[in-house]
Scaffold this active site. Structure first.
Site, mmCIF file in Angstrom:
data_model
loop_
_atom_site.group_PDB
_atom_site.id
_atom_site.type_symbol
_atom_site.label_atom_id
_atom_site.label_comp_id
_atom_site.label_asym_id
_atom_site.label_seq_id
_atom_site.Cartn_x
_atom_site.Cartn_y
_atom_site.Cartn_z
ATOM 1 N N CYS A 1 2.996 -3.433 4.064
ATOM 2 C CA CYS A 1 2.128 -2.321 4.456
ATOM 3 C C CYS A 1 2.798 -1.644 5.650
ATOM 4 C CB CYS A 1 0.688 -2.781 4.729
ATOM 5 S SG CYS A 1 0.466 -3.897 6.110
ATOM 6 N N ASP B 1 0.862 -1.181 0.000
ATOM 7 C CA ASP B 1 0.000 0.000 0.000
ATOM 8 C C ASP B 1 0.899 1.231 0.000
ATOM 9 O OD1 ASP B 1 0.891 0.245 2.602
ATOM 10 O OD2 ASP B 1 -1.092 0.221 3.528
ATOM 11 N N HIS C 1 10.448 -24.095 8.899
ATOM 12 C CA HIS C 1 9.375 -24.854 9.554
ATOM 13 C C HIS C 1 8.000 -24.651 8.935
ATOM 14 C CE1 HIS C 1 11.539 -25.645 13.672
ATOM 15 N NE2 HIS C 1 12.272 -25.979 12.613
ATOM 16 N N HIS D 1 7.614 -31.203 9.603
ATOM 17 C CA HIS D 1 6.986 -29.895 9.352
ATOM 18 C C HIS D 1 5.955 -29.987 8.238
ATOM 19 C CE1 HIS D 1 9.787 -28.310 12.174
ATOM 20 N NE2 HIS D 1 10.796 -28.780 11.460
ATOM 21 N N THR E 1 2.448 -1.821 9.034
ATOM 22 C CA THR E 1 2.902 -2.759 10.069
ATOM 23 C C THR E 1 3.164 -4.153 9.529
ATOM 24 O OG1 THR E 1 0.614 -3.369 10.492
ATOM 25 C CG2 THR E 1 1.554 -1.601 11.874
HETATM 26 C C1 RB5 Z 1 -2.192 2.408 6.463
HETATM 27 O O1 RB5 Z 1 -2.348 3.580 7.172
HETATM 28 C C2 RB5 Z 1 -2.000 1.233 7.423
HETATM 29 O O2 RB5 Z 1 -3.166 0.995 8.149
HETATM 30 C C3 RB5 Z 1 -1.564 -0.006 6.689
HETATM 31 O O3 RB5 Z 1 -0.410 0.269 5.983
HETATM 32 C C4 RB5 Z 1 -1.251 -1.232 7.511
HETATM 33 O O4 RB5 Z 1 -0.348 -0.958 8.522
HETATM 34 C C5 RB5 Z 1 -2.382 -2.065 7.928
HETATM 35 O O5 RB5 Z 1 -2.245 -3.102 8.574
#
Ligand code: RB5
Length: 150
Positions: A68, A11, A101, A136, A70
């Protein structure tokens, strides 16, 4: 290193990291399909997670990379697809173990969690580490066969 073609998607939050990982892959002789995003304009991460995960799920690509902010949202989306074993690995140990694994076939990284240099090191070990199979595989078979539960 596994040099089979890879599909990559992100994203807006990890667009810059996607561009850096693409460059690394191309320089390493690995063909890359870019599923977007196209720039840093705000988008919805599921749209790109779905594109990449469906290409891995249907066998068009053996491996994918999703990024993304996180890594959490992309992991949630990707793991809804059959045959996709997406692993959120913001450290080297997790990346190695996800291959040994769990035979992870989608690497997920958080562009707002780790720096570019660590991300490239994680990608390298993920590409280099083989699946150990044996016990595994038996464990993966258990959840591959169950489909989706209530
Ligand atoms: C975008 O702001 C953020 O929510 C996205 O990149 C991500 O971290 C979602 O899990």
């Amino acid at each position: 290193m596994n040099t089979s073609p890879v599909v990559i998607g992100s994203d807006h939050a990890a667009y810059q990291l996607k561009e850096k990982l693409k460059k690394f892959l191309i320089e390493s002789g690995i063909a890359v399909e870019d599923a977007g995003a196209e720039d840093e304009g705000s988008v919805d991460y599921p749209d790109y997670g779905i594109k990449v995960a469906s290409l891995v799920s249907t066998g068009k690509f053996d491996r994918g990379i999703l990024l993304c902010g996180t890594g959490i949202g992309m992991s949630m989306v990707a793991n809804r697809f059959s045959n996709v074993r997406a692993a959120l690995c913001n450290d080297l140990f997790s990346a190695i173990m996800s291959r040994r694994h769990n035979n992870s076939n989608v690497l997920v990284l958080g562009g707002r969690v780790i720096g570019d240099v660590l991300a490239i090191e994680i990608l390298k070990v993920w590409l280099e580490t083989p699946f150990e199979e044996g016990r595994h595989q038996k464990r993966l078979d258990k959840f591959n066969e169950m489909g989706r539960s209530a």
